[in-house]
Each structure stands twice: as C-alpha cells, then as structure tokens.
Design a protein around this motif. Structure first.
Motif, PDB file in Angstrom:
ATOM      1  N   ARG A   1      51.024 -41.446  -6.638  1.00  0.00           N
ATOM      2  CA  ARG A   1      51.117 -41.956  -7.997  1.00  0.00           C
ATOM      3  C   ARG A   1      49.731 -42.177  -8.605  1.00  0.00           C
TER       4      ARG A   1
ATOM      5  N   HIS B   1      51.492 -50.863  -4.053  1.00  0.00           N
ATOM      6  CA  HIS B   1      52.430 -50.165  -3.183  1.00  0.00           C
ATOM      7  C   HIS B   1      53.733 -50.911  -2.943  1.00  0.00           C
ATOM      8  N   GLU B   2      54.702 -50.206  -2.353  1.00  0.00           N
ATOM      9  CA  GLU B   2      55.949 -50.803  -1.894  1.00  0.00           C
ATOM     10  C   GLU B   2      55.673 -51.657  -0.656  1.00  0.00           C
TER      11      GLU B   2
ATOM     12  N   ALA C   1      62.719 -41.722  -0.340  1.00  0.00           N
ATOM     13  CA  ALA C   1      63.500 -42.954  -0.213  1.00  0.00           C
ATOM     14  C   ALA C   1      64.649 -42.821   0.771  1.00  0.00           C
TER      15      ALA C   1
ATOM     16  N   TYR D   1      52.876 -42.321  -0.748  1.00  0.00           N
ATOM     17  CA  TYR D   1      53.598 -42.370  -2.017  1.00  0.00           C
ATOM     18  C   TYR D   1      52.766 -43.061  -3.100  1.00  0.00           C
TER      19      TYR D   1
ATOM     20  N   SER E   1      64.372 -47.846  -5.022  1.00  0.00           N
ATOM     21  CA  SER E   1      63.356 -46.820  -4.717  1.00  0.00           C
ATOM     22  C   SER E   1      63.701 -45.463  -5.315  1.00  0.00           C
TER      23      SER E   1
ATOM     24  N   ASP F   1      63.680 -40.674 -12.042  1.00  0.00           N
ATOM     25  CA  ASP F   1      62.254 -40.622 -11.719  1.00  0.00           C
ATOM     26  C   ASP F   1      61.467 -39.983 -12.861  1.00  0.00           C
TER      27      ASP F   1
ATOM     28  N   TYR G   1      55.563 -50.734  -7.366  1.00  0.00           N
ATOM     29  CA  TYR G   1      56.854 -50.256  -6.896  1.00  0.00           C
ATOM     30  C   TYR G   1      57.453 -51.256  -5.917  1.00  0.00           C
TER      31      TYR G   1
ATOM     32  N   THR H   1      62.430 -43.772  -7.565  1.00  0.00           N
ATOM     33  CA  THR H   1      61.301 -42.907  -7.935  1.00  0.00           C
ATOM     34  C   THR H   1      60.657 -42.217  -6.737  1.00  0.00           C
ATOM     35  N   ASN H   2      61.019 -42.632  -5.543  1.00  0.00           N
ATOM     36  CA  ASN H   2      60.346 -42.147  -4.333  1.00  0.00           C
ATOM     37  C   ASN H   2      61.139 -41.009  -3.688  1.00  0.00           C
TER      38      ASN H   2
ATOM     39  N   TYR I   1      66.605 -41.425  -3.688  1.00  0.00           N
ATOM     40  CA  TYR I   1      65.827 -40.812  -4.763  1.00  0.00           C
ATOM     41  C   TYR I   1      66.766 -40.316  -5.850  1.00  0.00           C
TER      42      TYR I   1
END
Length: 255
Positions: free
Chosen positions: A68, A56-57, A224, A64, A218, A239, A138, A220-221, A234
């Motif tokens: 994934r 994770h972030e 974000a 999130y 970030s 992404d 991430y 891909t989020n 984002y």
C-alpha cells in the motif's frame, strides 16, 4: 499518422528509465525500542509532496502494508509504512497478533508514541511537505489512525479500512475522517458503527463512512482468505472502490 521525432522519443525513454519508485528500509527509535519501517517515494518527482503514514494490520508490518505504501508513492505521495510492534516483527498466528495488538490497546500512550515517532520522521524528510501529512490504516492500523485523529493530532486526514473505534474523542478533531468497512464484517457490529457516528457527529468532525455490500473483514487484502479464518475474505470490487475513494479523499484534504 504523425510520428514523434527521434530526439523526443529518446528523451521520453530516458525519463521513463530515470523515474523509479524507491524503497528505503528505515530504522528509528521510540524510547529504547528499535522500530523498522519502510519509506517509499518516486525519485523522479520534484518539489515537496504530501506525506502519508501507513499503519499495518495486527499481523505487523508485512508485505501488504508495504504494498500500500508503494501504491501511494505511485500516486504521488511520500509514504512511510511504520512499525507499531517493534523490530519490524510480523506473524501469521492470530493468537500472537492479538497479543501484540492488545498490548498497544492497553497502553494507549505507547501507541501514540509509536505513531508520533514515525510522524516526526516523515515530517522531517526533505521530500515531504510537512504542512500536509495524512495517515491510513488497516484493521488494527485503522483503529490506530482514528485514535490519533480523536486525540487532536495535526493531520490533514485519516482513512481507516476495516477498522473502527468506539472510543470518544479526547481532543479537538481537526483531521478529516474516512472510514471504509464491510457490511458483512462480524468484527464490527452495527452498535459499534452507530457509536462511532454519534462520537464524530458530537465532535463536529468532517467525516464519511462507507459500507461495502458482502464485504467481510480485511476485504482490501488479497491474502485475507489465506489464513483459514471465515471472518476474513478479500472482496475485489470493494477493494478497488475503496482505494479510488481514498485517492480522491487524499487529493482533497492534502491540498
């Protein structure tokens, strides 16, 4: 126009009903610390499949990272969204997130132990081909999987999204490496990117690095931009492109 026999239609419908992505909360341990991860897989698939760890972030194991993991399960992998901070805790506050991430960065062995606790769990799962394990991460998680690759961890490959590490490898790098970062990411300066490239080249690693135009941290989020931080945004195009690249990467290294 030909039509399918009713029996074939019924069997197809039954198969689609039976097929399901299963999500299992998993409580496990690293030393005295209780960790709470999430295992995700397609229960209709037969035979052992490659496993993928999802790190994770710095916000913690939130929805999130779990999303994934589900996407990886839909792609045919057994995914485990692991917990690096303990008790599955999450936060929306950058100060708290930074404190948690810094604690791991300051104690690299702790980070390795937390990762390995999840790695051991995934390898022992009856659905997983233990000879084929990869990891993706991430931001904080991206740096984590690169650190593991640099330590010589026995992984088929690691993929880092909006995360990088300037550290030098401490072991023989055997994992293939994919790094996807935003060209407009203020958290990853050009000097750090150059240092990373020098380090992986010197280590003789199999690596690729892709920068995405106009992509910030970030990228891909989809959430974000919800935190009101101008460095985070984002980028749908980046992404989708980076996810497609990941699937190609995993298909290649986990065979």
């Amino acid at each position: 126009m030909k039509t399918l026999p009713m029996v074939a239609i019924a069997l197809s419908f039954a198969a689609s009903v039976h097929a399901a992505i299963r999500v299992e909360p998993v409580e496990y341990k690293q030393g005295d610390t209780t960790l709470r991860g999430q295992l995700v897989y397609d229960d209709a698939a037969t035979g052992k499949r490659p496993g993928v760890l999802v790190v994770h972030e710095w916000w913690g194991l939130n929805d999130y990272a779990k999303m994934r993991a589900k996407m990886l399960a839909e792609a045919g992998y057994v995914a485990f969204a692991l917990d690096m901070f303990g008790d599955g805790k999450t936060t929306e506050h950058p100060e708290e997130a930074g404190k948690w991430a810094t604690a791991i960065a300051a104690n690299q062995q702790l980070g390795v132990d937390r990762f390995n606790a999840a790695w051991d769990l995934l390898k022992k799962n009856e659905r997983v081909d233990a000879a084929h394990i990869a990891a993706i991460g991430y931001c904080f998680g991206g740096s984590t999987v690169l650190t593991m690759a640099f330590s010589g961890a026995d992984l088929d490959g690691v993929a880092s999204f909006h995360g990088i590490t300037p550290a030098e490898p401490t072991g023989k790098v055997t994992a293939s490496i994919l790094v996807c970062i935003g060209a407009a990411d203020p958290f990853i300066p050009a000097e750090q990117v150059a240092t990373f490239q020098e380090n992986v080249a010197a280590a003789g690693a199999d690596w690729q690095l892709v920068l995405y135009a106009d992509a910030k941290h970030s990228f891909t989020n989809p959430g974000a931009g919800d935190r009101g931080l101008p460095a985070l945004a984002y980028n749908e195009k980046a992404d989708k492109r980076s996810w497609a690249l990941l699937l190609d990467f995993l298909a290649e290294v986990c065979k």
